[in-house]
Structure formats: C-alpha cells, structure tokens
Design a protein around this motif. Structure first.
Motif, PDB file in Angstrom:
ATOM      1  N   ALA A   1       0.764  -1.314   0.055  1.00  0.00           N
ATOM      2  CA  ALA A   1       0.074   0.095   0.135  1.00  0.00           C
ATOM      3  C   ALA A   1       1.033   1.164  -0.024  1.00  0.00           C
ATOM      4  O   ALA A   1       1.819   1.161   0.528  1.00  0.00           O
ATOM      5  N   ALA A   2       0.163   2.370  -0.625  1.00  0.00           N
ATOM      6  CA  ALA A   2       1.136   3.609  -0.723  1.00  0.00           C
ATOM      7  C   ALA A   2       0.168   4.772  -0.855  1.00  0.00           C
ATOM      8  O   ALA A   2      -0.993   4.474  -1.469  1.00  0.00           O
ATOM      9  N   ASP A   3       0.774   5.828  -0.547  1.00  0.00           N
ATOM     10  CA  ASP A   3      -0.153   7.263  -0.962  1.00  0.00           C
ATOM     11  C   ASP A   3       0.425   7.794  -2.092  1.00  0.00           C
ATOM     12  O   ASP A   3       1.568   7.777  -2.611  1.00  0.00           O
TER      13      ASP A   3
ATOM     14  N   ALA B   1      15.269  14.507  -7.567  1.00  0.00           N
ATOM     15  CA  ALA B   1      14.878  13.079  -8.221  1.00  0.00           C
ATOM     16  C   ALA B   1      15.070  11.956  -7.355  1.00  0.00           C
ATOM     17  O   ALA B   1      15.939  11.898  -6.812  1.00  0.00           O
ATOM     18  N   GLY B   2      14.042  10.983  -7.793  1.00  0.00           N
ATOM     19  CA  GLY B   2      14.385   9.709  -7.103  1.00  0.00           C
ATOM     20  C   GLY B   2      13.668   9.669  -5.615  1.00  0.00           C
ATOM     21  O   GLY B   2      12.631  10.295  -5.348  1.00  0.00           O
TER      22      GLY B   2
ATOM     23  N   THR C   1       9.123   8.273  -3.535  1.00  0.00           N
ATOM     24  CA  THR C   1       9.647   8.097  -4.822  1.00  0.00           C
ATOM     25  C   THR C   1       8.696   8.901  -5.887  1.00  0.00           C
ATOM     26  O   THR C   1       7.684   8.755  -5.927  1.00  0.00           O
ATOM     27  N   LYS C   2       9.699   9.524  -6.658  1.00  0.00           N
ATOM     28  CA  LYS C   2       8.955  10.142  -7.747  1.00  0.00           C
ATOM     29  C   LYS C   2       9.088   9.305  -9.013  1.00  0.00           C
ATOM     30  O   LYS C   2      10.017   8.974  -9.555  1.00  0.00           O
ATOM     31  N   VAL C   3       8.008   9.327  -9.671  1.00  0.00           N
ATOM     32  CA  VAL C   3       8.008   8.550 -11.037  1.00  0.00           C
ATOM     33  C   VAL C   3       7.412   9.711 -11.887  1.00  0.00           C
ATOM     34  O   VAL C   3       6.231  10.186 -11.930  1.00  0.00           O
ATOM     35  N   TYR C   4       8.132  10.035 -12.986  1.00  0.00           N
ATOM     36  CA  TYR C   4       8.177  11.138 -13.710  1.00  0.00           C
ATOM     37  C   TYR C   4       7.242  10.488 -14.989  1.00  0.00           C
ATOM     38  O   TYR C   4       7.326   9.391 -15.389  1.00  0.00           O
ATOM     39  N   ILE C   5       6.651  11.656 -15.698  1.00  0.00           N
ATOM     40  CA  ILE C   5       5.829  10.999 -16.835  1.00  0.00           C
ATOM     41  C   ILE C   5       6.281  12.073 -17.916  1.00  0.00           C
ATOM     42  O   ILE C   5       6.603  13.185 -18.057  1.00  0.00           O
TER      43      ILE C   5
ATOM     44  N   TYR D   1       4.838  14.413 -12.446  1.00  0.00           N
ATOM     45  CA  TYR D   1       5.426  13.308 -11.861  1.00  0.00           C
ATOM     46  C   TYR D   1       4.400  12.909 -10.620  1.00  0.00           C
ATOM     47  O   TYR D   1       3.694  13.864 -10.041  1.00  0.00           O
ATOM     48  N   PHE D   2       4.446  11.507 -10.627  1.00  0.00           N
ATOM     49  CA  PHE D   2       3.709  11.046  -9.037  1.00  0.00           C
ATOM     50  C   PHE D   2       4.611  10.912  -8.066  1.00  0.00           C
ATOM     51  O   PHE D   2       5.719  10.570  -8.276  1.00  0.00           O
ATOM     52  N   ILE D   3       4.286  11.243  -6.961  1.00  0.00           N
ATOM     53  CA  ILE D   3       4.983  10.991  -5.643  1.00  0.00           C
ATOM     54  C   ILE D   3       4.218   9.954  -4.975  1.00  0.00           C
ATOM     55  O   ILE D   3       3.043   9.754  -4.592  1.00  0.00           O
TER      56      ILE D   3
END
Length: 466
Positions: free
Chosen positions: A177-179, A258-259, A265-269, A278-280
């Motif tokens: 699970a994560a936010d 970043a990262g 954790t950052k997921v870039y688009i 990006y998603f955090i």
C-alpha cells in the motif's frame, strides 16, 4: 522465482527480495553479479548459471546457519511449578507435625484425624488450576482479537517485556500500500488511460501501485512496450511515445530532488515532447502507528531495525524521536546480535517482524511476534502471529498480559488463605476428613470462577472484547 544461488550471465536483473528480506524495492543486477535463491526477477527474461544445489543455497542457510539456530533461553519456570514445590513440602511437614503433636499428647485417633484432614483440605488443585484457567481464557481472548499465541507461556513472557524492537517494511508499513499524489499540469483522460495501460503491463511494485491508483481508467492498446530495469517503462500509444520512470529516463534531467527522498519515490511522466509532471509515492504506515508508538514509548524502550536504507529517517523520527534508536541496513545476523546485546543488559525483549530475514531475531527475542497482513501466508517461526489489522492493539495486549499474571497471583492468595484457614481447623483436630473432602472442591470451583470471570472483566477493561 529464482530457485538456487546463481550468477547472472545475460540480461539485466531487477531482483525483488521481498520474500527473504521484507523490502519490496527491487535490486538492479548486471552480468557477473551473484543472485541468491528466493529472489524474483521483475521484467525481462534473464539467463543464470546455478552455483549451488537448493539444499546449499543462501536461502536454506538463512534457516539453518548457526546464528539463526541458537538455542532458546531456558523456559520461564511457571509460577505454579515454583509454588507447588514449596507447597507440597510445607503441607507434608504440617500434616506430620500435627499428627505427632496429638499422638504425643496421648490422642492417637485425633492425631490420625488431623494428619488425614490436613492432607485432604490442602489439596493443591486450586493452586494448580489458577495458572491454566487464567491463561487459557486469556489466550482465547487474545485469539478472538486476532493475536494468536503459540502457548500460554508466551503471555508470561509478554508480561515481563520492557523493550520492544520493530522491523520496518511490512511491520510498521502496510505491505503493498502507498499514498500516491500527482504534481504537475492537469492530465487529460487520454493521458491517464495511457499511464494506466503502461503500468498494468509491468510487475514492478511501483507500477502496481500506480495501476491500483488509476484503476478507474480505461485500458487501451499500446505498441512497442519496453521495460528497462532501474529506469522505467515506455511504449507508443496513438503514435506518441509515453514514458514512466526516473527523471533521466523521461527527460527531466534538471529535476530537483529526483528519485527517493524523505520516504517518497518520484515517478516522472513524458508524452512525446510534453512533460506534464510526476507522481509522488510514499509508504503507507499502519493506522494508529503514532498513537501506538506513543503509548508504548511511555512505558517501554523502543528500537527500529530495518534492512532498508535510511531514506525514511526524517519521517520515522516523528514516531521514534531523534534518540538514535533507529538502525538501518541491518542484516539478519545484525538484528539477532542487537537483540542479544539488549538481553545481555538484562532487558526482556519483544521483536515484531514479518520477513524471513527476521527469523533469527524473532527466535532470539524473549517474545517474537510475526506481523502478517494475511495470517494464512508464510510466517517465520515465532511465539505468536499478530494480524496486521490488530496492530494498534499491541499496548492493550501487553497490559492485558500483565493483568492476567496479577490475576494468577491474586488467585494464589485466595487459595492460600483458604488452605491456611482449613489447616488451622485440621491441625487442631476440629475438622473431620469426611467434611474436609466435602468442602475441598469448593476451593477449586471458587478459583475456576474467579480466574475465568476476572480475566474476562480484564479484557473488557482493556477494550479487548467485540
């Protein structure tokens, strides 16, 4: 799943060791790197050369190596055993003394009567039943609250605990699970559908989190899908190249922070030349963690041991403070030795863990409790299994265990008072053996009722009833 220790020959490894370590962040491997049994390859196919048989693998050693096979500390001598030894000797002495006293007083019948009555009225049944009836009812109550103990002696151990050691991933965090939060320009529905379709084609933990977050989106056709371990995902959708992943992979070369940072954790688009945002993704701590830690910390010494890096230190300080009781990058042997050192300083330690890497620490501790989101799944050997939904009840469980031991002491006191009164009349020859045999069961019934009702009332007091 990797069945045996091996060396990576071809391909790029992205190994998920969560089954072994409890940490769900995959580890990147390149050609020539050693890969241990129990890991799971995430992404493309890889070619391995097996080094050892399964029986000689690191996974097997983790179960069998000497550091994890230390003998348990000697079992706690139950209170009933301690009392019974003294009780039996004292009763026999009093019976003989009473009989001889009357015999030497030229009253043989009264001497035999006193000797027999003392032995009958002081039957240790009440004493012997205090322990099993109290803790038997207690273990039933705890089981109804999703805390399953191996035996009643564990309650004795829990009552003596003064130090608690927590594992991190899967113990104080919710597994899987994560936010998730989005930062950037608003996404169109087509972009959301594209991100969702990309994420559902990957088994990476972060991809699964994103897919679950966007589960209301529509899955659309994608082409030329690729997954590059350690970098991200890419595919062509409606003629546009979509990418999800690291800042460098998606073209955010100048992105700040970043990262992974501060438990995020950052997921870039990227969508062609467009870079919307990006998603955090942040770990989700168990509900009620702050309150649970606060209550426990007021009475116990708390420590955190984690095999993960210290990227979450700042967030965890709000729970554990800055006292230096948090330790990261801990191997299974490190965890075991840490607990052994606490025990050498005369602390009674409870360990809360979840993964195979916690097995040694769970066994070394005075009370090892495995926290599980699914009690039907694998759990390492331990003294008890705690359903993760009952995590916030840990303070109540410990207080209830302590109260249960107090009930035993009170029931012993009641039983001893009964025996003292009975002995007084029996020694003076004022109690016939027949009458003693009739009233003797009353003490047993009294103790059974007292222990059962008291432990039930204690459960209500500690909010452990449905």
């Amino acid at each position: 799943m990797i069945p045996a220790d091996a060396v990576l020959l071809k391909g790029e490894g992205n190994i998920d060791y969560s089954f072994v370590t409890g940490e769900n962040i995959p580890v990147a491997k390149k050609s020539g790197d050693r890969i241990y049994a129990g890991g799971k390859q995430i992404g493309a196919t890889i070619e391995l050369e097996v080094l050892h048989e399964v029986s000689q693998s690191r996974l097997t050693q983790l179960w069998n190596e000497s550091t994890l096979k230390q003998q348990d500390a000697s079992e706690i001598n139950s209170v009933v055993d301690k009392v019974s030894k003294v009780f039996t000797i004292v009763v026999i002495f009093i019976a003989i003394a009473a009989g001889l006293w009357h015999i030497f007083s030229n009253d043989m019948p009264k001497g035999l009567n006193a000797f027999t009555a003392v032995l009958i009225i002081t039957c240790p049944c009440a004493l012997a039943l205090s322990y099993p009836f109290t803790l038997g009812n207690a273990i039933r109550i705890l089981g109804n609250q999703k805390f399953y103990l191996k035996n009643t002696q564990v309650i004795e151990k829990l009552a003596a605990i003064d130090t608690i050691v927590f594992d991190k991933t899967g113990t104080i965090t919710v597994a899987g699970a994560a936010d998730v939060n989005y930062i950037g320009n608003p996404l169109s529905q087509n972009q959301i559908n594209s991100i969702y379709s990309l994420a559902t084609n990957s088994t990476h933990p972060l991809s699964r989190v994103l897919a679950d977050h966007l589960k209301t989106a529509e899955r659309i056709k994608i082409n030329d899908f690729e997954e590059i371990p350690g970098k991200g995902l890419g595919a062509t959708i409606d003629g546009i190249k979509f990418k999800l992943g690291s800042a460098n992979y998606t073209g955010y070369e100048n992105a700040a922070n970043a990262g992974i940072e501060d438990n995020a954790t950052k997921v870039y688009i990227s969508a062609g030349d467009e870079k919307p945002g990006y998603f955090i993704i942040r770990n989700n701590y168990r509900p009620g963690l702050a309150e649970t830690i606060s209550i426990l910390g007021a009475e116990k010494q708390l420590h955190l041991l984690s095999g993960d890096n210290d990227s979450e230190r700042n967030n965890l300080e709000q729970f554990f403070g800055k006292s230096g009781n948090m330790h990261f990058r801990q191997t299974p042997a490190d965890k075991l030795n840490f607990i052994a050192n606490l025990q050498n300083r005369k602390h009674h330690v409870m360990m809360l863990g979840d993964g195979l890497n916690d097995a040694g620490a769970l066994r070394q501790s005075n009370a090892g409790i495995a926290v599980s989101d699914n009690i039907n799944n694998f759990s390492p050997a331990c003294d008890g299994i705690l359903d993760a939904n009952a995590f916030k009840k840990i303070p109540s469980f410990l207080k209830f265990s302590s109260t249960s031991m107090k009930i035993i002491y009170v029931s012993y006191t009641i039983s001893l008072l009964y025996n003292c009164i009975g002995i007084w009349f029996a020694v003076h020859g004022n109690l016939s053996p027949l009458f003693a045999a009739i009233i003797m069961p009353l003490s047993t019934v009294t103790i059974i009722l007292f222990t059962t009702l008291s432990s039930t009332i204690a459960a209500r007091y500690h909010n452990l009833t449905d």
